[in-house]
Write a protein that holds these residues in place. Sequence first.
Motif, mmCIF file in Angstrom:
data_model
loop_
_atom_site.group_PDB
_atom_site.id
_atom_site.type_symbol
_atom_site.label_atom_id
_atom_site.label_comp_id
_atom_site.label_asym_id
_atom_site.label_seq_id
_atom_site.Cartn_x
_atom_site.Cartn_y
_atom_site.Cartn_z
ATOM 1 N N UNK A 136 0.846 -1.189 0.000
ATOM 2 C CA UNK A 136 0.000 0.000 0.000
ATOM 3 C C UNK A 136 0.880 1.236 0.000
ATOM 4 N N UNK A 137 0.585 2.149 -0.925
ATOM 5 C CA UNK A 137 1.267 3.442 -0.950
ATOM 6 C C UNK A 137 0.348 4.477 -0.330
ATOM 7 N N UNK A 138 0.754 5.009 0.824
ATOM 8 C CA UNK A 138 0.016 6.092 1.466
ATOM 9 C C UNK A 138 0.420 7.399 0.780
ATOM 10 N N UNK A 139 -0.520 7.986 0.038
ATOM 11 C CA UNK A 139 -0.261 9.254 -0.633
ATOM 12 C C UNK A 139 0.137 10.317 0.391
ATOM 13 N N UNK A 140 0.889 11.324 -0.059
ATOM 14 C CA UNK A 140 1.362 12.354 0.890
ATOM 15 C C UNK A 140 0.207 13.072 1.577
ATOM 16 N N UNK A 141 -0.986 13.015 1.001
ATOM 17 C CA UNK A 141 -2.155 13.634 1.647
ATOM 18 C C UNK A 141 -2.505 12.938 2.957
ATOM 19 N N UNK A 142 -2.206 11.659 3.083
ATOM 20 C CA UNK A 142 -2.597 10.897 4.278
ATOM 21 C C UNK A 142 -1.402 10.277 5.007
ATOM 22 N N UNK A 143 -0.210 10.327 4.407
ATOM 23 C CA UNK A 143 0.957 9.672 5.004
ATOM 24 C C UNK A 143 1.316 10.266 6.361
ATOM 25 N N UNK A 144 1.020 11.560 6.554
ATOM 26 C CA UNK A 144 1.345 12.182 7.837
ATOM 27 C C UNK A 144 0.574 11.525 8.980
ATOM 28 N N UNK A 145 -0.628 11.005 8.690
ATOM 29 C CA UNK A 145 -1.392 10.320 9.725
ATOM 30 C C UNK A 145 -0.686 9.076 10.216
ATOM 31 N N UNK A 146 -0.014 8.378 9.304
ATOM 32 C CA UNK A 146 0.729 7.172 9.681
ATOM 33 C C UNK A 146 1.873 7.526 10.633
ATOM 34 N N UNK A 147 2.617 8.574 10.302
ATOM 35 C CA UNK A 147 3.706 9.017 11.177
ATOM 36 C C UNK A 147 3.142 9.621 12.457
ATOM 37 N N UNK A 148 1.940 10.201 12.366
ATOM 38 C CA UNK A 148 1.303 10.745 13.565
ATOM 39 C C UNK A 148 1.056 9.682 14.620
ATOM 40 N N UNK A 149 0.786 8.451 14.195
ATOM 41 C CA UNK A 149 0.593 7.371 15.171
ATOM 42 C C UNK A 149 1.907 7.063 15.903
ATOM 43 N N UNK A 150 3.011 7.134 15.189
ATOM 44 C CA UNK A 150 4.320 6.942 15.840
ATOM 45 C C UNK A 150 4.573 8.064 16.840
ATOM 46 N N UNK A 160 6.851 18.918 12.234
ATOM 47 C CA UNK A 160 7.609 17.685 12.035
ATOM 48 C C UNK A 160 7.985 17.511 10.571
ATOM 49 N N UNK A 161 9.119 16.874 10.337
ATOM 50 C CA UNK A 161 9.538 16.567 8.972
ATOM 51 C C UNK A 161 10.205 15.209 8.929
ATOM 52 N N UNK A 162 9.687 14.341 8.050
ATOM 53 C CA UNK A 162 10.287 13.025 7.816
ATOM 54 C C UNK A 162 11.166 13.114 6.577
ATOM 55 N N UNK A 163 12.383 12.648 6.685
ATOM 56 C CA UNK A 163 13.314 12.730 5.561
ATOM 57 C C UNK A 163 12.746 12.000 4.348
#
Length: 450
Positions: free
Chosen positions: A238-252, A352-355
């Motif tokens: 699954x590719x989380x588009x940049x529109x929703x990928x921040x939510x995945x990192x938000x859980x971390x 926040x910024x993910x490389x």
Amino acid sequence: MSEYHRLEALTQQLLTTARKAGAEQADAVALEAAAVSVDMRGGKLEHAERAEGVEIGLRVLLGGRQACVSASDRSDRTIEEMAARAVAMAREAPVDDTLGLAEPGQLARDTDSGALDLYDHGPEPTPEALQELALRAEAAALAVDGISMIEAASASHSHRRMWLAASNGFSAGYGRSGHSLSVVAITGEGLGMERDWAGESRVHAADMPPPEEIGRLAAQRTLARRGARKPPTGAFPILFDERVASGLIGHLVGAANGASVARGASWLRDALGEQVLPKGFDLREDPHRPRHGSSRLFDAEGLATTPRMIVADGVLQGWTLDLATGRKLGMASTANAMRGAGSPPSPGVTNLELAPGDKTPQELIREMGRGMVVTSMLGASINGTTGDYSRGAGGFWVENGEIAYAVNECTIAGNLRDMLLRLTAANDLTDWRAMRVPSLLVEGMTVAGA
């Protein structure tokens, strides 16, 4: 008296009254805010709203106990009643020896937020100007062939000033402004109706993209969703588009919050110093980014903020802490306290910024072969203690490395600890976001569709 002087005077009055009422320590906040928003539909004004006011909040500490009260009335009588009520509430609260203000030597010395450029000093947009922006965005979306109607085109402007003072001597404040514009477009009708949206927000009006750009993007996203259907069921990348990928990192980020860790309610509670993302992944917090709405020089307890690494080369570096959670865990605060007028400080993050990686999302789609691109999510069932993850999703199905059709009404599931260790990042890092995260490919998640 300027707005800031008025807010400062309110906080000092709250502190003086709290001490007279019996508080050992206290901090106070005064907030002044105003906002104007308009919704346009079919070329006409659908809704307009203006809100403004001042809110004051007081926290008192007494013998290891605390209580918070707030009010929108600023009269002397109300402030006296607030102080008396807060002290009475604190006397009945449970004892927590980790509670307490910062020591004077811990407090931020640089409190002039002018360098962060958080306030747009240009003329405030009139309601008519906001309507014009929304109309231009709506017209641009409607001009794209296939768009049947615009659900809403919305524009808004806001400004907010805040002052924080405490009995340990801290006293400082800052202002923020905000401009935003969004469009929701619809294609088709009845059961075949699909919708999508686009929107942007900035501190400064000069940094906003043209409204036509936002309208066209909303239309393009909507048209891409035509003919959406359920995807297959099975295990797929699954590719989380940049529109929703921040939510995945938000859980971390949420699992690395000291409040969750101190309660033992985090799936990362034993992971400090361990690999939580693949090697090469850095997750950085920078509260000093100019012209970004959540930037700040000091936190809600008066401590100086500083950039920090949450994850370095995939390894979890530390928890997000305020003073109380830091004391619970035997650590120093990371100057991440946040609070509202009626609530005590709690840990939170900013900017926040993910490389990013070195491949485009299109290259990752080609490499995934068969799977799903997720562009929207709804609902959530996430176990904060175990990291079990399940969410409703929509997006696009990929066959032979190419997008085949739009999908909706499906569920994706996995375990966050495993998912995050199987990430591949794209290179599409987007500017102006509070959480800048590129598209993220996760190998082997469960898709429940048709």
